[in-house]
Design a protein around this motif. Structure first.
Motif, mmCIF file in Angstrom:
data_model
loop_
_atom_site.group_PDB
_atom_site.id
_atom_site.type_symbol
_atom_site.label_atom_id
_atom_site.label_comp_id
_atom_site.label_asym_id
_atom_site.label_seq_id
_atom_site.Cartn_x
_atom_site.Cartn_y
_atom_site.Cartn_z
ATOM 1 N N GLU A 198 -6.972 0.717 -0.735
ATOM 2 C CA GLU A 198 -6.353 1.240 0.485
ATOM 3 C C GLU A 198 -5.537 2.492 0.192
ATOM 4 O OE1 GLU A 198 -5.295 -2.763 2.999
ATOM 5 O OE2 GLU A 198 -3.937 -1.049 3.260
ATOM 6 N N ASN A 247 -12.527 -5.227 5.650
ATOM 7 C CA ASN A 247 -11.921 -4.357 4.642
ATOM 8 C C ASN A 247 -11.941 -2.899 5.083
ATOM 9 O OD1 ASN A 247 -10.983 -6.021 2.649
ATOM 10 N ND2 ASN A 247 -12.842 -5.959 1.410
ATOM 11 N N GLU A 292 -12.228 5.459 10.995
ATOM 12 C CA GLU A 292 -10.966 6.150 11.290
ATOM 13 C C GLU A 292 -11.141 7.124 12.451
ATOM 14 O OE1 GLU A 292 -9.560 8.951 8.304
ATOM 15 O OE2 GLU A 292 -8.491 9.850 9.993
ATOM 16 N N ASN A 293 -12.198 7.929 12.374
ATOM 17 C CA ASN A 293 -12.451 8.905 13.434
ATOM 18 C C ASN A 293 -12.692 8.224 14.777
ATOM 19 O OD1 ASN A 293 -12.251 10.920 11.543
ATOM 20 N ND2 ASN A 293 -14.451 11.264 11.360
ATOM 21 N N THR A 334 -15.215 4.272 6.004
ATOM 22 C CA THR A 334 -13.808 4.325 6.407
ATOM 23 C C THR A 334 -13.517 5.592 7.208
ATOM 24 O OG1 THR A 334 -13.248 3.138 4.379
ATOM 25 C CG2 THR A 334 -11.435 4.139 5.596
ATOM 26 N N ARG A 336 -1.666 4.154 9.637
ATOM 27 C CA ARG A 336 -0.281 3.707 9.446
ATOM 28 C C ARG A 336 0.485 4.722 8.611
ATOM 29 N NH1 ARG A 336 -1.414 -1.284 7.865
ATOM 30 N NH2 ARG A 336 -0.838 -0.912 5.714
ATOM 31 N N MET A 337 -0.180 5.302 7.614
ATOM 32 C CA MET A 337 0.466 6.323 6.785
ATOM 33 C C MET A 337 0.861 7.532 7.629
ATOM 34 S SD MET A 337 -0.963 8.608 3.623
ATOM 35 C CE MET A 337 -2.051 9.567 4.658
ATOM 36 N N ARG A 358 -9.459 -2.410 7.778
ATOM 37 C CA ARG A 358 -8.103 -2.425 7.220
ATOM 38 C C ARG A 358 -7.772 -1.098 6.548
ATOM 39 N NH1 ARG A 358 -8.335 -6.987 3.925
ATOM 40 N NH2 ARG A 358 -8.376 -8.187 5.858
ATOM 41 N N GLU A 359 -8.745 -0.534 5.812
ATOM 42 C CA GLU A 359 -8.531 0.764 5.171
ATOM 43 C C GLU A 359 -8.268 1.847 6.199
ATOM 44 O OE1 GLU A 359 -11.514 0.597 1.382
ATOM 45 O OE2 GLU A 359 -11.169 2.593 2.241
ATOM 46 N N THR A 405 0.831 -1.202 0.000
ATOM 47 C CA THR A 405 0.000 0.000 0.000
ATOM 48 C C THR A 405 0.868 1.255 0.000
ATOM 49 O OG1 THR A 405 -1.676 -1.203 1.249
ATOM 50 C CG2 THR A 405 -1.928 1.176 1.118
ATOM 51 N N ASP A 406 1.942 1.254 0.811
ATOM 52 C CA ASP A 406 2.859 2.396 0.823
ATOM 53 C C ASP A 406 3.382 2.649 -0.585
ATOM 54 O OD1 ASP A 406 4.495 1.364 3.934
ATOM 55 O OD2 ASP A 406 2.692 2.576 3.615
ATOM 56 N N ARG A 412 -7.649 9.996 -0.162
ATOM 57 C CA ARG A 412 -8.932 10.626 0.087
ATOM 58 C C ARG A 412 -8.929 11.306 1.454
ATOM 59 N NH1 ARG A 412 -12.017 6.419 -1.180
ATOM 60 N NH2 ARG A 412 -12.686 6.038 0.956
ATOM 61 N N MET A 413 -8.281 10.650 2.447
ATOM 62 C CA MET A 413 -8.198 11.251 3.776
ATOM 63 C C MET A 413 -7.437 12.575 3.726
ATOM 64 S SD MET A 413 -6.346 9.930 7.237
ATOM 65 C CE MET A 413 -4.706 10.178 6.583
ATOM 66 N N SER A 420 -17.632 8.573 4.563
ATOM 67 C CA SER A 420 -17.674 7.172 4.187
ATOM 68 C C SER A 420 -17.519 6.321 5.449
ATOM 69 C CB SER A 420 -16.529 6.867 3.222
ATOM 70 O OG SER A 420 -15.302 6.940 3.919
ATOM 71 N N SER A 436 -4.928 1.451 7.669
ATOM 72 C CA SER A 436 -3.928 1.808 6.672
ATOM 73 C C SER A 436 -3.668 3.311 6.684
ATOM 74 C CB SER A 436 -4.418 1.357 5.286
ATOM 75 O OG SER A 436 -3.411 1.554 4.331
ATOM 76 N N ARG A 437 -4.734 4.074 6.861
ATOM 77 C CA ARG A 437 -4.582 5.530 6.924
ATOM 78 C C ARG A 437 -3.768 5.919 8.147
ATOM 79 N NH1 ARG A 437 -10.550 8.102 5.811
ATOM 80 N NH2 ARG A 437 -10.765 7.511 3.611
ATOM 81 N N GLU A 464 0.742 3.923 -2.994
ATOM 82 C CA GLU A 464 0.417 5.313 -2.637
ATOM 83 C C GLU A 464 1.481 6.261 -3.182
ATOM 84 O OE1 GLU A 464 0.789 6.350 1.541
ATOM 85 O OE2 GLU A 464 1.017 8.407 0.769
ATOM 86 N N SER A 482 -7.749 5.322 -0.506
ATOM 87 C CA SER A 482 -8.397 5.741 0.727
ATOM 88 C C SER A 482 -7.514 6.712 1.506
ATOM 89 C CB SER A 482 -8.701 4.504 1.579
ATOM 90 O OG SER A 482 -9.475 4.853 2.694
ATOM 91 N N ARG A 483 -6.202 6.452 1.486
ATOM 92 C CA ARG A 483 -5.284 7.366 2.164
ATOM 93 C C ARG A 483 -5.297 8.729 1.494
ATOM 94 N NH1 ARG A 483 0.315 4.015 3.043
ATOM 95 N NH2 ARG A 483 -0.446 2.476 4.551
ATOM 96 N N ARG A 508 -9.411 6.888 16.255
ATOM 97 C CA ARG A 508 -8.553 7.926 16.814
ATOM 98 C C ARG A 508 -9.104 8.416 18.156
ATOM 99 N NH1 ARG A 508 -8.289 12.417 14.451
ATOM 100 N NH2 ARG A 508 -9.787 12.121 12.761
#
Lengths: 235, 235
Positions: free
Chosen positions: A59, B55, B22-23, B18, B65-66, B58-59, A18-19, A65-66, B16, B62-63, A22, A62-63, B26
């Motif tokens: 994925e 899924n 995500e929110n 995701t 993790r970024m 995981r998404e 994914t990294d 998009r964030m 979405s 993944s965010r 991206e 999705s990043r 956190r």
């Protein structure tokens, strides 16, 4: 697009699929001059060209998009968008997970920024803003100690008066951390604050902003934040 | 954890699944005092508790993790990590996709920051740094026009000398955009730069840093960046 030229110089093992996807996508958008509104290749096309699974592509998108870099439009699918510059920072601005170095850096950046805004304040001040600021400082006149809300009200208004939205938002993100860092890392307390002779109040700063010069304002702000500036030493 | 209390006040339709997960994650980490090194609940547990697909979980992870907020550790699974404060900004710092307002804001922030560093430079300067800076300015002495690389070499060294890594990195992110914005949005060109009488050179700034005061340095820096400061007006 190819998988063999990732953006960062890191051993391939430490970057997930994914990294890498991206990074490749961001590079692809930049290299091909994608602008807000431009339609992206669809998920299937991307996964076929890069020879990765759709899940990985999803994925990675999705990043993006964030970060506000891409968005899903009805009938158009994924398009480039105007990113939110501070989205990433906002999400990680939690004193309990940031490193001590990061926290000290943020503490200092607030000081750096507060010393640097004088020119902008004087160039852009107007009657409406000054009246609003006057109302804030009048409410605080005579108080022996100020609450965190008092500080945010005054300094937050100053940030707003720079006319720079990103700056205003950035400083507002830093300010809550500032207090936490000061208490945690610098053994200075309320009594040290009270030892300052001729302290500069919010009201003093307001009067200088109304009738003085950027230089006078900066000198006064430096004194106002004196107890914090005294913590600056070699790191 | 529950799906019914998202972080932002937005109509549920525009976030979405995701985004919402995500929110929630956190918020969950912050509310429960998760610190770097702490093990996260695993993907299956999260998806069961939130009643969403793996899924989506995981998404969302993944965010995070970024952003450096979580990481995958061998034998421990996902754990909290120390986030990279500027990861988000770095990825979106592309002049072609940022809005005009954002670009102008960034342009101004560079000016604000450059005026605010004087105290830190004087508090932390040392012989080694000053010698390195002297070498840079000596190479540039006598040149009638400076290249972008010359500017980055000098100003970049100053940023480094603040001893603030986040600031140094932040300014380095802003600097390439600065040039682009100036050329695109402010109809000032090389000839305007040459009209300045008694311009302040990098060498002048170095001498003041070596032997002068923070105030003198700031006055000189203001003059050095004069052509940019002249663009500040009402927005």
């Amino acid at each position: 697009m190819s998988l063999s030229r990732p953006n960062e110089l890191e051993p391939l093992e430490s970057l997930s699929m994914t990294d890498r996807v991206e990074n490749i996508l961001r590079e692809y958008f930049a290299d091909n001059g994608f602008k807000p509104g431009d339609q992206l290749p669809n998920e299937i096309e991307i996964s076929q060209k890069l020879n990765v699974s759709r899940n990985v592509v999803r994925e990675a998108l999705s990043r993006l998009r964030m970060l506000g870099m891409v968005e899903a439009r009805p009938r158009r699918g994924m398009t480039m968008a105007q990113p939110d510059l501070l989205a990433g920072i906002e999400k990680v601005m939690n004193p309990f997970i940031l490193s001590q170095d990061n926290l000290k850096d943020i503490f200092e950046m607030r000081l750096i920024l507060e010393m640097g805004i004088a020119e902008f304040l004087f160039a852009r001040k107007n009657k409406k803003d000054l009246d609003a600021l006057e109302e804030i400082v009048n409410k605080q006149k005579g108080l022996t100690t100020l609450t965190k809300e008092d500080e945010v009200a005054f300094h937050g208004k100053l940030y707003e008066m720079t006319g720079n939205e990103t700056f205003t938002r950035f400083q507002s993100l830093l300010l809550p951390v500032f207090d936490h860092v000061f208490k945690s890392y610098y053994q200075v307390g309320e009594k040290d604050k009270q030892k300052i002779k001729d302290p500069v109040s919010h009201f003093d700063l307001f009067m200088i902003l109304k009738k003085g010069t950027p230089e006078e304002f900066r000198k006064a702000m430096h004194k106002h934040l004196g107890v914090y500036y005294d913590t600056i030493n070699k790191r």
